[in-house]
Design a protein around this motif. Structure first.
Motif, PDB file in Angstrom:
ATOM      1  N   TYR A   1      35.529  94.091 -73.491  1.00  0.00           N
ATOM      2  CA  TYR A   1      34.920  93.016 -72.707  1.00  0.00           C
ATOM      3  C   TYR A   1      35.617  91.711 -73.082  1.00  0.00           C
ATOM      4  CZ  TYR A   1      31.155  95.655 -70.622  1.00  0.00           C
ATOM      5  OH  TYR A   1      30.446  96.525 -69.841  1.00  0.00           O
ATOM      6  N   MET A   2      35.730  90.831 -72.116  1.00  0.00           N
ATOM      7  CA  MET A   2      36.389  89.549 -72.365  1.00  0.00           C
ATOM      8  C   MET A   2      35.449  88.415 -71.997  1.00  0.00           C
ATOM      9  SD  MET A   2      40.185  90.256 -70.810  1.00  0.00           S
ATOM     10  CE  MET A   2      40.930  88.793 -71.516  1.00  0.00           C
ATOM     11  N   ARG A   3      35.468  87.394 -72.831  1.00  0.00           N
ATOM     12  CA  ARG A   3      34.730  86.180 -72.502  1.00  0.00           C
ATOM     13  C   ARG A   3      35.454  85.471 -71.372  1.00  0.00           C
ATOM     14  NH1 ARG A   3      33.294  83.197 -78.057  1.00  0.00           N
ATOM     15  NH2 ARG A   3      32.500  81.714 -76.555  1.00  0.00           N
TER      16      ARG A   3
ATOM     17  N   SER B   1      30.255  87.828 -71.101  1.00  0.00           N
ATOM     18  CA  SER B   1      31.545  88.504 -71.104  1.00  0.00           C
ATOM     19  C   SER B   1      31.616  89.458 -69.918  1.00  0.00           C
ATOM     20  CB  SER B   1      31.772  89.237 -72.427  1.00  0.00           C
ATOM     21  OG  SER B   1      30.728  90.140 -72.674  1.00  0.00           O
TER      22      SER B   1
END
Length: 116
Positions: A48-50, A91
């Motif tokens: 997951y990415m912010r 995220s």
């Protein structure tokens, strides 16, 4: 039709070619929309990415447009938004449907490395 070559048809809609297959057209409406490919490709790493990290991967895209594209991809069930209960940090990651695009994007990267 050329002799000896079987005509391929879309299994669902029965279209005789990809140009008239609604599934193919709809897939490219999603994947081909500006920035969507880069967003999906960035999320293919699996983590997951912010938002801020995703924005760094798609630097030429404004924050406003990135938010719009993420909402569109979320609506298409390709991207999912997650909010941490403790920190309230938002995220983004790929859904199961989105993760199935990973081999497609791997092939695009391979092709691009060779030809572009």
């Amino acid at each position: 039709m050329t002799q000896g070559i079987k005509e391929k048809r879309c299994a669902d809609c029965g279209a005789p070619d990809y140009e008239s297959c609604k599934h193919f057209i709809n897939a490219f409406k999603i994947i081909g929309k500006k920035w969507n490919g880069l967003i999906i490709s960035s999320l293919c790493a699996g983590d997951y990415m912010r938002f801020k990290d995703l924005a760094r991967c798609v630097m030429a895209c404004s924050d406003r447009v990135l938010v719009e594209r993420l909402k569109e991809l979320e609506k298409e069930d390709i991207v999912e938004r997650s909010v941490d209960d403790k920190t309230k940090i938002i995220s983004y990651g790929l859904t199961k449907k989105g993760a199935e695009l990973k081999p497609v994007f791997d092939q695009i990267h391979t092709w691009a490395d060779k030809w572009v």
